[in-house]
Each structure stands twice: as structure tokens, then as C-alpha cells.
Design an enzyme around this catalytic site. Structure first.
Site, PDB file in Angstrom:
ATOM      1  N   HIS A  70      51.374   1.268  36.656  1.00 55.51           N
ATOM      2  CA  HIS A  70      51.274   1.492  38.101  1.00 55.51           C
ATOM      3  C   HIS A  70      51.478   2.966  38.450  1.00 55.51           C
ATOM      4  O   HIS A  70      52.316   3.654  37.885  1.00 55.51           O
ATOM      5  CB  HIS A  70      52.234   0.579  38.882  1.00 55.51           C
ATOM      6  CG  HIS A  70      53.686   0.907  38.793  1.00 55.51           C
ATOM      7  ND1 HIS A  70      54.301   1.789  39.655  1.00 55.51           N
ATOM      8  CD2 HIS A  70      54.675   0.450  37.975  1.00 55.51           C
ATOM      9  CE1 HIS A  70      55.598   1.853  39.374  1.00 55.51           C
ATOM     10  NE2 HIS A  70      55.848   1.060  38.362  1.00 55.51           N
ATOM     11  N   ASP A 182      59.676   6.545  36.769  1.00 56.88           N
ATOM     12  CA  ASP A 182      59.161   5.205  37.034  1.00 56.88           C
ATOM     13  C   ASP A 182      58.057   5.346  38.084  1.00 56.88           C
ATOM     14  O   ASP A 182      58.350   5.568  39.256  1.00 56.88           O
ATOM     15  CB  ASP A 182      60.292   4.312  37.542  1.00 56.88           C
ATOM     16  CG  ASP A 182      59.840   2.945  37.984  1.00 56.88           C
ATOM     17  OD1 ASP A 182      58.744   2.531  37.604  1.00 56.88           O
ATOM     18  OD2 ASP A 182      60.592   2.305  38.746  1.00 56.88           O
ATOM     19  N   GLU A 212      52.435  -1.437  43.075  1.00 57.86           N
ATOM     20  CA  GLU A 212      53.316  -2.266  42.244  1.00 57.86           C
ATOM     21  C   GLU A 212      54.702  -2.377  42.851  1.00 57.86           C
ATOM     22  O   GLU A 212      55.332  -3.433  42.795  1.00 57.86           O
ATOM     23  CB  GLU A 212      53.392  -1.683  40.827  1.00 57.86           C
ATOM     24  CG  GLU A 212      54.138  -2.552  39.823  1.00 57.86           C
ATOM     25  CD  GLU A 212      55.639  -2.262  39.726  1.00 57.86           C
ATOM     26  OE1 GLU A 212      56.332  -2.970  38.981  1.00 57.86           O
ATOM     27  OE2 GLU A 212      56.126  -1.315  40.401  1.00 57.86           O
ATOM     28  N   GLU A 213      55.179  -1.278  43.433  1.00 54.04           N
ATOM     29  CA  GLU A 213      56.550  -1.242  43.944  1.00 54.04           C
ATOM     30  C   GLU A 213      56.775  -2.141  45.149  1.00 54.04           C
ATOM     31  O   GLU A 213      57.908  -2.358  45.560  1.00 54.04           O
ATOM     32  CB  GLU A 213      56.937   0.203  44.293  1.00 54.04           C
ATOM     33  CG  GLU A 213      57.032   1.154  43.099  1.00 54.04           C
ATOM     34  CD  GLU A 213      58.239   0.895  42.211  1.00 54.04           C
ATOM     35  OE1 GLU A 213      59.002  -0.051  42.508  1.00 54.04           O
ATOM     36  OE2 GLU A 213      58.432   1.645  41.239  1.00 54.04           O
ATOM     37  N   ASP A 235      55.271   0.268  31.569  1.00 52.86           N
ATOM     38  CA  ASP A 235      56.169   0.599  32.668  1.00 52.86           C
ATOM     39  C   ASP A 235      57.449   1.222  32.108  1.00 52.86           C
ATOM     40  O   ASP A 235      57.483   1.680  30.969  1.00 52.86           O
ATOM     41  CB  ASP A 235      56.485  -0.675  33.466  1.00 52.86           C
ATOM     42  CG  ASP A 235      56.787  -0.413  34.931  1.00 52.86           C
ATOM     43  OD1 ASP A 235      57.434   0.609  35.231  1.00 52.86           O
ATOM     44  OD2 ASP A 235      56.400  -1.243  35.786  1.00 52.86           O
ATOM     45  N   HIS A 323      65.143   4.825  40.022  1.00 50.93           N
ATOM     46  CA  HIS A 323      64.952   4.829  41.479  1.00 50.93           C
ATOM     47  C   HIS A 323      65.850   5.855  42.160  1.00 50.93           C
ATOM     48  O   HIS A 323      66.346   5.634  43.269  1.00 50.93           O
ATOM     49  CB  HIS A 323      65.149   3.435  42.072  1.00 50.93           C
ATOM     50  CG  HIS A 323      63.950   2.556  41.893  1.00 50.93           C
ATOM     51  ND1 HIS A 323      63.678   1.476  42.715  1.00 50.93           N
ATOM     52  CD2 HIS A 323      62.935   2.590  40.998  1.00 50.93           C
ATOM     53  CE1 HIS A 323      62.552   0.895  42.319  1.00 50.93           C
ATOM     54  NE2 HIS A 323      62.083   1.553  41.280  1.00 50.93           N
TER      55      HIS A 323
END
Length: 348
Positions: A70, A182, A212-213, A235, A323
Site C-alpha cells: 500500500h 509504514d 489501505e490505512e 507491508d 505510526h
């Protein structure tokens, strides 16, 4: 690391992946890595690499393998432009609110990128009450200060403009540190793996997916279009070998190699497929490790559940402090990622 750095420093949140898609498309086109390149209606980049048998003989019906990485990063969309010039935002992706205090941000408008500062409303620590000091604000309490005249802000910024946190790319000890590793690591690993390939009997569909998130949205239609025999989700995953986290909850270990994920809350990997990949890793002396993530998901879930079902394995690079704007990944794990991916594809 130059390509990975470029990928991490290119703003692209869910629904606003145009910039990162162009970087990837331009790169793979220049290198001549694929036979066909197209963008689907949702914005996912789908690239076909036909089989390249060592003996040069065409295969009538090669195995179809889908690689899904992604492109989007967690971020925000402007939801309000105030008369006072301050911006309010809506998150696209999951944030830990503890990481949002006093952050530099970039507001990406149609004409230019504006730098600003994100903070929660309220009094500074010098005059705040004890309760105020201990409170973790809700995301709707944060605002963005562009330090511009309110009328200028209204002219430049529109509702829906993309906002990203800023975090530079750097090498720290044996690791790299940056914002949105990420999943720019996964995007990078797919490119590097394809570059390494010489001969393969399978037909490779490399897909850099969107959104994707916010729920694996881009991978769903892409999986139906590609109709793969095997799906490989590319990923990242948690690496919690840090103080304050029990050993049994660390998920992965930095420096132990690329993680082959056994399961998360969206996918249980095909065990036979995973064991085949592990055997190839052992044969080629490529470090890898298994991991179980109690919560979280990735594009493999969308591939696995498409049509009548697809066998899926999940490659996931261990990332500390995920994140945040200081995501950290060990160089051993980074290098193992495309090496194992390429080694597996070469034997199909």
C-alpha cells in the site's frame, strides 16, 4: 537508501496517493521493470511482468502472483478553515494522540505546500491546571497554525486538502528512521525485488494499492481484477522489543530478518506457503522470523477473500515506534526483505 528516502518524504494519504504513485510509476518505467503499467479507477498502480523462463520458452498458463504494497500513509484532511486562520483536520488512518503534540506539519494545497505547526487548543504548561497537564486531547481538539493572515489562509487552503506530519529520513546506528516507513518500506521492497529478478516462470502483478490505512479499500477491486493464484502482502509490522513491553508482546525482534506473519486480526497466512518461503530463506541464508500480531490488518486480507479465495503469505518488515514520525527499521531486516521476495519469485 536514496529511493526509500524519496518514498518516505513524498506526502500521500488515503485518497490522495497521486504523488507517490507518480514517483513509483516514473521509476519503474525508467528502469523498464514491467511489460504493462496501468492505474485502476481507485488509483492503485498495477504493473504486469510476464514470465521470463530461463530456457526462453513461453509458458502457456503461468502461475499468477500478486504483490500488494500500500502506498498511503496515515495523515489528515482539512475539515475546517476558521475565520481566525486556524485549520481543523479529520484523521485518515489511526493515530496515537500522544504523538501529536507540537508537531511540524505540511499542508498540501493545489498550488503549494505550506508548513505549519499542530497543537491542541488550551493553555501552555506554565499556566495550565494539573488536570489540563495530564489530559490527552481528542483529535478534534488539535488545530494547525500556518502563521499567515486569515484571509491568506482562506485563499490558499480548501477543505479536503492533505495534511501530513513531517519527519526527516536519517540513518541511526544500524537502523533507518523516518516518517511513514509504514508502508514505504513495502513499496521499496517490491521495486528492489523486481530489480533483482533475472528469470522466473510465474507472471508477476505488482500492485501499489491505495487507501489501505482506512480499510484495505484499494486492494479489494485490484484483487478481483488481477485474479491471482498466490497473493503476497508486502507491508510492515510492529517491533516492540523496547522497555515497558513484555517479551511475549514484542511481535518481532530487530535484526532477526524479515517477518513472515502467521496471523493478525485480518488474515491467517497459508501455512504451506509460509513454510515454502522459509525453506527458500534457509537455503539462501536470508534471515527471517515468524510473527503474530494480535490486532491490525493488511492488504493480504482483501486478496485472500477475493473470488473463491486465494492462498496468501504476508511479508512484514519489523518497525519500531510505528505510526509516528520516528519509525525505525533495522538495516538487516530491510535488506532481507527484497532478497527473500526475489528468491521466492525466482523459483515459481
Amino acid at each position: 537508501m536514496e529511493l526509500l528516502e524519496t518514498l518516505t518524504q513524498t506526502p500521500s494519504v488515503p485518497g490522495r496517493e497521486e504523488r507517490i504513485r507518480k514517483i513509483i510509476e516514473d521509476y519503474v518505467t525508467e528502469k523498464g521493470l514491467f511489460d504493462e503499467i496501468r492505474t485502476d479507477p481507485m488509483g492503485s498502480l498495477i504493473c504486469l511482468r510476464k514470465s521470463r523462463p530461463q530456457d526462453g520458452k513461453a509458458i502457456e498458463k503461468p502461475l499468477k502472483v500478486m504483490l500488494a504494497a500500500h502506498m498511503d500513509q496515515i495523515g489528515f484532511l482539512v475539515s475546517h478553515v476558521g475565520d481566525d486562520g486556524f485549520l481543523r483536520v479529520n484523521p485518515v488512518g489511526g493515530f496515537d494522540r500522544r504523538n501529536l503534540f507540537a508537531r511540524r506539519v505540511k499542508v498540501c494545497t493545489s498550488s503549494e505546500d505550506l508548513r505549519g505547526v499542530m497543537n491542541p487548543g488550551g493553555r501552555p504548561i506554565h499556566i495550565a491546571s494539573d488536570d489540563e497537564k495530564n489530559k490527552i486531547p481528542e483529535i478534534n481538539e488539535f488545530f494547525i497554525d500556518l502563521s499567515l493572515d486569515p484571509e491568506v489562509v482562506k485563499q490558499k487552503v480548501k477543505i479536503g486538502d492533505m495534511v501530513v506530519l513531517e519527519g526527516p529520513f536519517s540513518e541511526v546506528g544500524d537502523s533507518v528512521v523516518s516518517q511513514c516507513l509504514d508502508n514505504r518500506i513495502g513499496c521499496w521492497a517490491v521495486i528492489r525485488a523486481i530489480e533483482k529478478l533475472k528469470h522466473h516462470d510465474c507472471e508477476i502483478h505488482a500492485v501499489w494499492t491505495v487507501q489501505e490505512e482506512v480499510g484495505l479499500r484499494g486492494a479489494i477491486p485490484a484483487s478481483f481484477e488481477v485474479a491471482p493464484d498466490i497473493g503476497l502482502s508486502c507491508d510492515t509490522t510492529l517491533c516492540c522489543k523496547i522497555p515497558g513491553v513484555p517479551e511475549e508482546q514484542r511481535v518481532t525482534v530487530p535484526g532477526d530478518g524479515i517477518c513472515l506473519k502467521i496471523m493478525d486480526s485480518s488474515t491467517i497466512a497459508d501455512l504451506k506457503l509460509l513454510e515454502q518461503i522459509e525453506a527458500i530463506a534457509e537455503k539462501n541464508n536470508i534471515p527471517c522470523q515468524r510473527g503474530v500480531l494480535p490486532r491490525g490488518g493488511q492488504d493480504g486480507a482483501a486478496i485472500q477473500r477475493s473470488r473463491s479465495g486465494v492462498r496468501v503469505a504476508v511479508f512484514a518488515c519489523p518497525v519500531k515506534y510505528i505510526h509516528t514520525v520516528t519509525e525505525m527499521s533495522h538495516k538487516t531486516d530491510l535488506m532481507a526483505y527484497p532478497n527473500l521476495l526475489a528468491a521466492y519469485l525466482e523459483q515459481l
